[in-house]
Design an enzyme around this catalytic site. Structure first.
Site, PDB file in Angstrom:
ATOM      1  N   ARG A   1       0.556  -1.210  -0.207  1.00 26.60           N
ATOM      2  CA  ARG A   1       0.291  -0.247   0.022  1.00 26.60           C
ATOM      3  C   ARG A   1       0.877   1.703   0.087  1.00 26.60           C
ATOM      4  NH1 ARG A   1      -3.397  -2.670   3.872  1.00 26.60           N
ATOM      5  NH2 ARG A   1      -4.726  -4.033   2.541  1.00 26.60           N
TER       6      ARG A   1
ATOM      7  N   LYS B   1       2.841  11.015 -11.419  1.00 29.25           N
ATOM      8  CA  LYS B   1       2.470  10.441 -12.524  1.00 29.25           C
ATOM      9  C   LYS B   1       3.010   9.036 -12.646  1.00 29.25           C
ATOM     10  CE  LYS B   1      -0.938  13.203 -15.234  1.00 29.25           C
ATOM     11  NZ  LYS B   1      -1.068  14.229 -16.454  1.00 29.25           N
TER      12      LYS B   1
ATOM     13  N   GLU C   1       9.507  17.907 -25.199  1.00 28.87           N
ATOM     14  CA  GLU C   1       8.622  18.117 -23.937  1.00 28.87           C
ATOM     15  C   GLU C   1       9.312  19.488 -23.527  1.00 28.87           C
ATOM     16  OE1 GLU C   1       6.364  17.171 -22.728  1.00 28.87           O
ATOM     17  OE2 GLU C   1       6.345  14.634 -23.255  1.00 28.87           O
TER      18      GLU C   1
ATOM     19  N   LYS D   1       7.238  22.513 -15.050  1.00 29.49           N
ATOM     20  CA  LYS D   1       6.358  21.701 -13.858  1.00 29.49           C
ATOM     21  C   LYS D   1       5.768  21.611 -12.444  1.00 29.49           C
ATOM     22  CE  LYS D   1       5.258  17.012 -14.643  1.00 29.49           C
ATOM     23  NZ  LYS D   1       5.382  15.538 -15.252  1.00 29.49           N
TER      24      LYS D   1
ATOM     25  N   GLU E   1      -4.632  16.872 -11.385  1.00 28.59           N
ATOM     26  CA  GLU E   1      -5.319  17.565 -12.706  1.00 28.59           C
ATOM     27  C   GLU E   1      -6.557  18.211 -12.587  1.00 28.59           C
ATOM     28  OE1 GLU E   1      -2.872  15.767 -15.719  1.00 28.59           O
ATOM     29  OE2 GLU E   1      -4.745  16.073 -17.115  1.00 28.59           O
TER      30      GLU E   1
ATOM     31  N   ARG F   1      -3.675  21.032 -14.402  1.00 31.83           N
ATOM     32  CA  ARG F   1      -2.473  20.323 -15.318  1.00 31.83           C
ATOM     33  C   ARG F   1      -2.775  20.213 -16.177  1.00 31.83           C
ATOM     34  NH1 ARG F   1       1.020  15.819 -11.286  1.00 31.83           N
ATOM     35  NH2 ARG F   1       1.792  15.044 -12.851  1.00 31.83           N
TER      36      ARG F   1
ATOM     37  N   ASN G   1      -0.934  18.452 -20.750  1.00 31.12           N
ATOM     38  CA  ASN G   1      -0.839  17.838 -21.842  1.00 31.12           C
ATOM     39  C   ASN G   1      -1.048  17.870 -23.498  1.00 31.12           C
ATOM     40  OD1 ASN G   1      -0.450  15.210 -20.134  1.00 31.12           O
ATOM     41  ND2 ASN G   1      -2.127  15.612 -19.540  1.00 31.12           N
TER      42      ASN G   1
ATOM     43  N   HIS H   1      -0.527  15.740 -26.706  1.00 27.84           N
ATOM     44  CA  HIS H   1      -0.852  14.728 -26.135  1.00 27.84           C
ATOM     45  C   HIS H   1      -1.642  13.537 -26.702  1.00 27.84           C
ATOM     46  CE1 HIS H   1       2.487  15.308 -23.866  1.00 27.84           C
ATOM     47  NE2 HIS H   1       2.823  15.038 -22.759  1.00 27.84           N
TER      48      HIS H   1
ATOM     49  N   HIS I   1      -1.087  10.531 -27.922  1.00 31.44           N
ATOM     50  CA  HIS I   1      -0.977   8.877 -27.448  1.00 31.44           C
ATOM     51  C   HIS I   1      -2.352   8.119 -28.454  1.00 31.44           C
ATOM     52  CE1 HIS I   1      -1.085  10.089 -22.671  1.00 31.44           C
ATOM     53  NE2 HIS I   1       0.447  10.299 -23.555  1.00 31.44           N
TER      54      HIS I   1
ATOM     55  N   HIS J   1       8.084   8.259 -27.739  1.00 34.19           N
ATOM     56  CA  HIS J   1       7.363   9.224 -27.509  1.00 34.19           C
ATOM     57  C   HIS J   1       6.992  10.788 -27.631  1.00 34.19           C
ATOM     58  CE1 HIS J   1       4.205  10.707 -24.161  1.00 34.19           C
ATOM     59  NE2 HIS J   1       5.034  11.627 -23.778  1.00 34.19           N
TER      60      HIS J   1
HETATM   61  P1  NAD Z   1      12.321   4.937 -22.660  1.00 34.53           P
HETATM   62  O1  NAD Z   1      11.916   5.251 -20.835  1.00 34.53           O
HETATM   63  O2  NAD Z   1      11.822   4.030 -23.260  1.00 34.53           O
HETATM   64  O3  NAD Z   1      13.636   5.535 -22.855  1.00 34.53           O
HETATM   65  C1  NAD Z   1      13.994   5.557 -24.020  1.00 34.53           C
HETATM   66  C2  NAD Z   1      15.355   5.119 -24.180  1.00 34.53           C
HETATM   67  O4  NAD Z   1      16.197   5.406 -23.756  1.00 34.53           O
HETATM   68  C3  NAD Z   1      15.142   3.324 -24.159  1.00 34.53           C
HETATM   69  O5  NAD Z   1      15.840   2.186 -24.647  1.00 34.53           O
HETATM   70  C4  NAD Z   1      15.974   3.422 -22.709  1.00 34.53           C
HETATM   71  O6  NAD Z   1      16.609   1.998 -22.645  1.00 34.53           O
HETATM   72  C5  NAD Z   1      16.818   4.496 -22.909  1.00 34.53           C
HETATM   73  N1  NAD Z   1      18.000   4.840 -22.615  1.00 34.53           N
HETATM   74  C6  NAD Z   1      17.231   6.072 -21.191  1.00 34.53           C
HETATM   75  N2  NAD Z   1      18.602   6.719 -20.498  1.00 34.53           N
HETATM   76  C7  NAD Z   1      19.596   6.264 -21.386  1.00 34.53           C
HETATM   77  C8  NAD Z   1      20.782   6.514 -21.384  1.00 34.53           C
HETATM   78  N3  NAD Z   1      20.911   7.556 -20.399  1.00 34.53           N
HETATM   79  N4  NAD Z   1      22.081   6.554 -22.080  1.00 34.53           N
HETATM   80  C9  NAD Z   1      21.703   5.651 -22.907  1.00 34.53           C
HETATM   81  N5  NAD Z   1      19.933   4.943 -23.466  1.00 34.53           N
HETATM   82  C10 NAD Z   1      18.957   5.768 -21.983  1.00 34.53           C
HETATM   83  O7  NAD Z   1      11.547   6.570 -23.124  1.00 34.53           O
HETATM   84  P2  NAD Z   1      11.478   8.262 -22.336  1.00 34.53           P
HETATM   85  O8  NAD Z   1      11.521   9.114 -23.659  1.00 34.53           O
HETATM   86  O9  NAD Z   1      12.587   8.254 -20.617  1.00 34.53           O
HETATM   87  O10 NAD Z   1       9.809   8.002 -21.630  1.00 34.53           O
HETATM   88  C11 NAD Z   1       8.923   7.689 -22.252  1.00 34.53           C
HETATM   89  C12 NAD Z   1       7.937   7.159 -21.103  1.00 34.53           C
HETATM   90  O11 NAD Z   1       7.491   8.343 -19.939  1.00 34.53           O
HETATM   91  C13 NAD Z   1       6.494   7.263 -21.470  1.00 34.53           C
HETATM   92  O12 NAD Z   1       5.834   5.623 -21.531  1.00 34.53           O
HETATM   93  C14 NAD Z   1       5.543   7.766 -21.458  1.00 34.53           C
HETATM   94  O13 NAD Z   1       3.963   7.391 -21.603  1.00 34.53           O
HETATM   95  C15 NAD Z   1       6.250   8.692 -20.528  1.00 34.53           C
HETATM   96  N6  NAD Z   1       5.836   9.954 -19.521  1.00 34.53           N
HETATM   97  C16 NAD Z   1       4.942   9.868 -18.736  1.00 34.53           C
HETATM   98  C17 NAD Z   1       5.179  11.169 -17.967  1.00 34.53           C
HETATM   99  C18 NAD Z   1       4.627  11.270 -16.557  1.00 34.53           C
HETATM  100  O14 NAD Z   1       4.365  13.017 -16.084  1.00 34.53           O
HETATM  101  N7  NAD Z   1       4.963  10.201 -15.779  1.00 34.53           N
HETATM  102  C19 NAD Z   1       4.988  12.512 -18.479  1.00 34.53           C
HETATM  103  C20 NAD Z   1       5.801  12.193 -20.160  1.00 34.53           C
HETATM  104  C21 NAD Z   1       6.443  10.977 -20.651  1.00 34.53           C
HETATM  105  N1  GLY Z   2       3.668  14.843 -18.402  1.00 34.60           N
HETATM  106  C1  GLY Z   2       1.168  15.205 -17.489  1.00 34.60           C
HETATM  107  C2  GLY Z   2       2.044  15.245 -16.559  1.00 34.60           C
HETATM  108  O1  GLY Z   2       2.361  15.505 -15.650  1.00 34.60           O
HETATM  109  O2  GLY Z   2       1.179  16.255 -16.338  1.00 34.60           O
END
Ligand code: NAD
Ligand code: GLY
Length: 359
Positions: free
Chosen positions: A118, A140, A182, A224, A234, A238, A242, A245, A249, A262
């Site tokens: 939890r 998130k 972003e 942010k 949100e 907030r 997006n 997005h 998405h 992404h």
């Molecule tokens: P990812 O986590 O898939 O990383 C991208 C690639 O880079 C992967 O292959 C990873 O292994 C590689 N990588 C990571 N760090 C590295 C480094 N230092 N050197 C070499 N390779 C490296 O993708 P991302 O773009 O980081 O994140 C996308 C994800 O984040 C999506 O799932 C999206 O929905 C999510 N997201 C979440 C939020 C949130 O607020 N929680 C906001 C935006 C995006």
């Molecule tokens: N990436 C959108 C949010 O964190 O609200």
């Protein structure tokens, strides 16, 4: 090192930004409650950075759980392996989880931390530009479902975010550009000075100039954090984070999370949101051109690959911004001024979709 604070009362936490911070014991240990630590990473990042983090956390009972790499593994099935490992290794509710990786690892580790017993503390060590400017901040967390992206999850804040900008040295150019999408987003939605700065400095960012990257990361995290503090769960504001997005998405899901990143899907989505805003007479065509020029200079796509419009409409209908059957979109009244609204007129939206997707 720069430190920003996300002010959320009892859930406040610092964001440390700087070089050589990976595995910094003085930054991490104040947020680790008990002796057990599980570091969650993936098969690409672990060989690069896990040893440094383990070295910094030598006084704890650390275990690393290494996941397969890719958005297609951001699923409940793969999430379950984290719980299997935690329970199999007798982790208890004093355990701390550490996310070492990009947004996929951060979102999954945060959700695991929110659910395990939890809720146990978790720390973010983001290693992509996208994770450093966006996903590691704000709480998130979650996984994808075949019917929609990030549909299963929780708001759950980390105890701290440690951004070591040196980790960007191993990130490939395409991933760097995806993260820039972003950064550009913050400029478009609420920070016109950042947008102008980006217009002048995008070349330095693409050339990985350390001080330009540090500035972009700091300004992004500041934007942010300010939005999250005003509207953590949100309820309203907030949603501006997006921008692009809903379109993005839908593109990602229609492509089975393969082929496009992404950030690339978000870039095309932001351009579509600008297109719709111009059709509504809300955004000047000259501002849409500035947005297009900046995205193009950053090496990001403006238009999606050929995808069937019906599938995109179906996917947009399950967006989390749908309320009482009405899809709210983030649209623009200018560079630096975003609105969240369902009052855009179905015909205008249809016209935008007809321009970018196949019949
Ligand atoms: P990812 O986590 O898939 O990383 C991208 C690639 O880079 C992967 O292959 C990873 O292994 C590689 N990588 C990571 N760090 C590295 C480094 N230092 N050197 C070499 N390779 C490296 O993708 P991302 O773009 O980081 O994140 C996308 C994800 O984040 C999506 O799932 C999206 O929905 C999510 N997201 C979440 C939020 C949130 O607020 N929680 C906001 C935006 C995006
Ligand atoms: N990436 C959108 C949010 O964190 O609200």
């Amino acid at each position: 090192m720069k430190t920003l604070q996300v002010d959320l009362g009892a859930r406040s936490y610092p964001i440390h930004i700087g070089r050589r911070l990976l595995g910094s014991e003085p930054l991490l240990s104040p947020h680790i409650v008990g002796p057990q630590v599980m570091i969650v990473s993936n098969e690409t990042i672990a060989p690069l950075y896990l040893d440094k983090v383990l070295a910094g956390l030598g006084k704890y009972q650390c275990h690393a759980h290494v996941l397969p790499d890719g958005e297609q593994y951001k699923t409940l099935d793969v999430l379950k392996t984290i719980f299997d490992e935690l329970l199999g290794r007798r982790f208890d509710r004093t355990a701390t989880l550490v996310a070492l990786g990009g947004g996929v690892i951060g979102d999954m580790t945060g959700f695991a931390a929110a659910c395990f017993q939890r809720g146990v503390p978790f720390l973010q060590i983001p290693t992509t530009l996208l994770a450093q400017v966006d996903s590691s901040v704000g709480g998130k967390t979650g996984v994808n479902h075949p019917l929609g992206k990030n549909m299963i999850g929780a708001f759950y804040q980390p105890r701290c975010v440690v951004i070591d900008t040196d980790t960007l040295s191993t990130l490939d150019d395409r991933q760097l550009r995806a993260g820039l999408a972003e950064v550009i987003k913050y400029g478009i939605i609420r920070d016109p000075a950042l947008f102008t700065w980006l217009e002048h400095n995008i070349g330095s960012l693409l050339a990985r100039d350390a001080s330009a990257l540090a500035h972009a990361i700091e300004q992004s995290c500041r934007n942010k954090a300010e939005v999250v503090v005003l509207d953590e769960r949100e309820g309203g504001l907030r949603a501006i984070l997006n921008l692009g997005h809903t379109f993005g998405h839908a593109i990602e899901t229609a492509m089975d999370y393969q082929g496009w990143l992404h950030g690339e899907a978000v870039a095309a989505g932001m351009y579509m949101a600008a297109d719709l805003s111009v059709r509504l007479g809300w955004l000047a065509a000259s501002d849409q051109k500035r947005i297009a020029a900046l995205l193009e200079k950053a090496g990001l796509p403006l238009v999606p690959p050929p995808l069937p419009r019906d599938r995109i409409i179906e996917l947009m209908a399950v967006d989390k911004k749908v309320q009482q059957g009405r899809l709210r979109l983030v649209l623009l009244k200018g560079i630096g001024e975003a609105v969240v609204t369902a009052d855009y007129g179905a015909d205008h939206l249809r016209a935008t979709l007809a321009t970018y997707f196949e019949a």
